[in-house]
Enzyme design. Structure first.
Site, PDB file in Angstrom:
ATOM      1  N   ARG A  49       0.806  -1.233   0.000  1.00 45.73           N
ATOM      2  CA  ARG A  49       0.000   0.000   0.000  1.00 45.73           C
ATOM      3  C   ARG A  49       0.829   1.269   0.000  1.00 45.73           C
ATOM      4  NH1 ARG A  49      -2.686  -2.693   4.145  1.00 45.73           N
ATOM      5  NH2 ARG A  49      -4.425  -3.913   3.339  1.00 45.73           N
ATOM      6  N   LYS A 101       2.641  11.876 -11.045  1.00 41.92           N
ATOM      7  CA  LYS A 101       1.824  10.952 -11.832  1.00 41.92           C
ATOM      8  C   LYS A 101       2.614   9.673 -12.049  1.00 41.92           C
ATOM      9  CE  LYS A 101      -1.013  14.066 -14.625  1.00 41.92           C
ATOM     10  NZ  LYS A 101      -1.335  14.449 -16.011  1.00 41.92           N
ATOM     11  N   GLU A 116      10.268  19.792 -23.993  1.00 42.03           N
ATOM     12  CA  GLU A 116       9.476  20.138 -22.805  1.00 42.03           C
ATOM     13  C   GLU A 116       9.976  21.439 -22.171  1.00 42.03           C
ATOM     14  OE1 GLU A 116       6.694  18.743 -21.903  1.00 42.03           O
ATOM     15  OE2 GLU A 116       6.714  16.692 -22.661  1.00 42.03           O
ATOM     16  N   LYS A 126       6.985  23.813 -13.048  1.00 38.22           N
ATOM     17  CA  LYS A 126       6.073  22.672 -12.952  1.00 38.22           C
ATOM     18  C   LYS A 126       5.575  22.495 -11.520  1.00 38.22           C
ATOM     19  CE  LYS A 126       4.778  18.067 -14.201  1.00 38.22           C
ATOM     20  NZ  LYS A 126       4.972  16.864 -15.009  1.00 38.22           N
ATOM     21  N   GLU A 172      -5.521  17.887 -11.488  1.00 41.79           N
ATOM     22  CA  GLU A 172      -6.120  18.300 -12.750  1.00 41.79           C
ATOM     23  C   GLU A 172      -7.600  18.599 -12.604  1.00 41.79           C
ATOM     24  OE1 GLU A 172      -5.148  15.497 -15.947  1.00 41.79           O
ATOM     25  OE2 GLU A 172      -3.234  16.527 -16.024  1.00 41.79           O
ATOM     26  N   ARG A 179      -3.545  22.904 -14.311  1.00 35.76           N
ATOM     27  CA  ARG A 179      -2.532  21.939 -14.714  1.00 35.76           C
ATOM     28  C   ARG A 179      -2.592  21.676 -16.223  1.00 35.76           C
ATOM     29  NH1 ARG A 179      -0.156  16.828 -11.240  1.00 35.76           N
ATOM     30  NH2 ARG A 179       1.169  16.043 -12.880  1.00 35.76           N
ATOM     31  N   ASN A 204      -0.260  20.898 -20.924  1.00 28.42           N
ATOM     32  CA  ASN A 204      -0.554  20.161 -22.158  1.00 28.42           C
ATOM     33  C   ASN A 204      -0.346  20.996 -23.406  1.00 28.42           C
ATOM     34  OD1 ASN A 204      -1.184  17.731 -20.999  1.00 28.42           O
ATOM     35  ND2 ASN A 204      -3.277  18.367 -20.576  1.00 28.42           N
ATOM     36  N   HIS A 216       0.512  19.364 -26.637  1.00 26.50           N
ATOM     37  CA  HIS A 216       0.353  17.931 -26.426  1.00 26.50           C
ATOM     38  C   HIS A 216      -0.840  17.297 -27.132  1.00 26.50           C
ATOM     39  CE1 HIS A 216       3.639  18.297 -23.661  1.00 26.50           C
ATOM     40  NE2 HIS A 216       3.538  17.040 -23.259  1.00 26.50           N
ATOM     41  N   HIS A 237       0.158  13.975 -28.844  1.00 28.00           N
ATOM     42  CA  HIS A 237      -0.438  12.675 -28.503  1.00 28.00           C
ATOM     43  C   HIS A 237      -1.099  12.042 -29.726  1.00 28.00           C
ATOM     44  CE1 HIS A 237      -0.711  13.944 -24.004  1.00 28.00           C
ATOM     45  NE2 HIS A 237       0.398  13.279 -24.253  1.00 28.00           N
ATOM     46  N   HIS A 280       9.060  11.477 -27.204  1.00 31.41           N
ATOM     47  CA  HIS A 280       7.912  12.268 -26.763  1.00 31.41           C
ATOM     48  C   HIS A 280       8.125  13.778 -26.957  1.00 31.41           C
ATOM     49  CE1 HIS A 280       4.499  13.673 -24.542  1.00 31.41           C
ATOM     50  NE2 HIS A 280       5.295  14.355 -23.730  1.00 31.41           N
TER      51      HIS A 280
END
Ligand SMILES: NC(=O)c1ccc[n+]([C@@H]2O[C@H](COP(=O)([O-])OP(=O)(O)OC[C@H]3O[C@@H](n4cnc5c(N)ncnc54)[C@H](O)[C@@H]3O)[C@@H](O)[C@H]2O)c1
Ligand SMILES: [Zn+2]
Length: 361
Positions: A118, A140, A182, A224, A234, A239, A243, A246, A250, A263
């Site tokens: 956990r 994330k 980035e 960031k 988000e 946030r 993107n 992006h 994506h 990326h």
């Protein structure tokens, strides 16, 4: 440089310093005698071994696990055996897991650390420029599913992040440009002075010149961290600024597969589209957009993405995970350093813009 990520109750530090890796066991300040697992990219075997030796020397029984940093690692199937290794090594809930590698390692080992018993202490040590400025910050974690990328995971903040720019020396040029993508994103959404610096000095940054490199990483981490602190999950839309570039990136990654471009390279292409859309939607003056386009187009990104048709990219944006109730919300610029959200981009407008930046008819 030290940046504090100010989340209520769970604030943590990002230490950014060339050579910081040697200091990691002290910085991690794991309770005396507790077990440690160092899990990392097998390309960094030397660093993994040294780190394990240093933890052992401080009295921590240490297990080392080297894995291949491939997108495939980010799956339940691939990480399942790692739980067994940790259990057999006797890691209890006082243990610390250290993840050493790029974003692939960070996403997978972050998930592992957040779910093992956990959740145990997690120290993240990014080893790519992209991970230094982006994936290691923000909490994330993500695994992929057969139906899509990053569909499994949780928000789980690390206890400490240690960025050692000296680790980047072995990184190949395309991975450096990927990180630069980035970094340019942070400049465009939040920092005009950083943008001017990058226009002049991106080559010196990619060459990892110091103190430029450490300072630039520190600035991006601070940007960031502030955005994440304002909107950790988000919810408020703040946030979403991250993107920028992006939506198209994506879509391109979906259409072309993840092997075609790194990326951050895809983000560079996506930012060209976002800049053109910003003008088409009346947010950004054409002269300024031209300056940004000239700069973005000068960055060395392989151009085989141009073989994909604008139509396919438009279709792929409709599957974007981040689409809202009213369809795809684009993050656009109204000046350097400031974004606006815009739901009003029609498929026709997007198609026209994509053709203009180089996608096939
Ligand atoms: N969690 C987030 O917020 C977030 C954000 C952006 C990206 N990501 C994820 O990050 C991943 C991409 O990350 P990445 O670009 O860092 O990729 P990566 O971890 O796959 O590393 C890229 C390549 O560089 C090699 N490498 C790593 N460190 C090295 C070093 N110091 N010297 C030499 N080679 C080294 C790796 O072995 C690999 O071949 C994707 O899975 C993406 O989904 C996550
Ligand atoms: Zn990104």
């Amino acid at each position: 440089v030290k940046v504090r990520v100010p989340l209520d109750g769970r604030a943590y530090d990002v230490v950014i310093r060339s050579g910081a890796l040697r200091d990691l066991p002290r910085l991690a300040s794991a309770p005396r005698g507790t077990r440690v697992a160092v899990i990392g990219d097998r390309r960094l075997m030397g660093s993994l071994r040294r780190l394990a030796r240093d933890f052992t020397a401080r009295g921590h029984p240490t297990t080392t696990i080297a894995v291949a940093a491939e997108e495939r690692l980010k799956s339940l199937r691939e990480i399942e055996p790692l739980y067994g290794k940790l259990l057999r090594a006797g890691l209890d809930r006082h243990a610390t897991i250290v993840g050493l590698g790029g974003g692939t390692i960070g996403d997978a080992v972050g998930f592992l650390a957040a779910t093992y018993l956990r959740g145990v202490r997690f120290v993240s040590v990014p080893s790519t420029l992209l991970a230094d400025v982006d994936s290691a910050i923000g909490g994330k974690t993500a695994l992929n599913h057969a139906l899509g990328k990053n569909l499994i995971g949780l928000f789980a903040q690390p206890d400490l992040v240690v960025v050692d720019p000296a680790l980047l020396r072995g990184l190949d040029r395309r991975d450096r440009i990927s990180g630069l993508g980035e970094i340019v994103k942070y400049a465009l959404i939040a920092d005009p002075a950083l943008y001017r610096l990058l226009e002049r000095n991106w080559r010196r940054l990619v060459a990892l010149e110091e103190p430029l490199c450490t300072r630039t990483i520190g600035r991006c981490v601070a940007i960031k961290a502030a955005i994440v602190a304002a909107d950790e999950r988000e919810r408020t839309g703040l946030r979403a600024q991250l993107n920028f570039g992006h939506t198209v990136a994506h879509a391109l990654e979906n259409v072309a597969g993840y092997g075609l471009l790194r990326h951050g390279e895809a983000v560079i292409v996506g930012m060209r589209a976002a800049v053109a859309l910003s003008t088409a939607r009346g947010h950004l003056a054409p002269g300024l957009a031209q300056r940004l386009e000239t700069y973005l187009a000068s960055l060395p990104v392989p151009d085989h993405w141009q073989r994909y048709s604008a139509n396919r990219i438009v279709a792929a944006t409709r599957h974007d995970k981040k689409r809202g109730a009213h369809g795809v919300r684009f993050v656009l610029l109204d000046r350097i350093g400031h974004t606006v959200g815009d739901d009003g981009v029609s498929p026709e407008m997007l198609r026209a813009v994509l053709r203009r930046v180089g996608f096939r008819r």
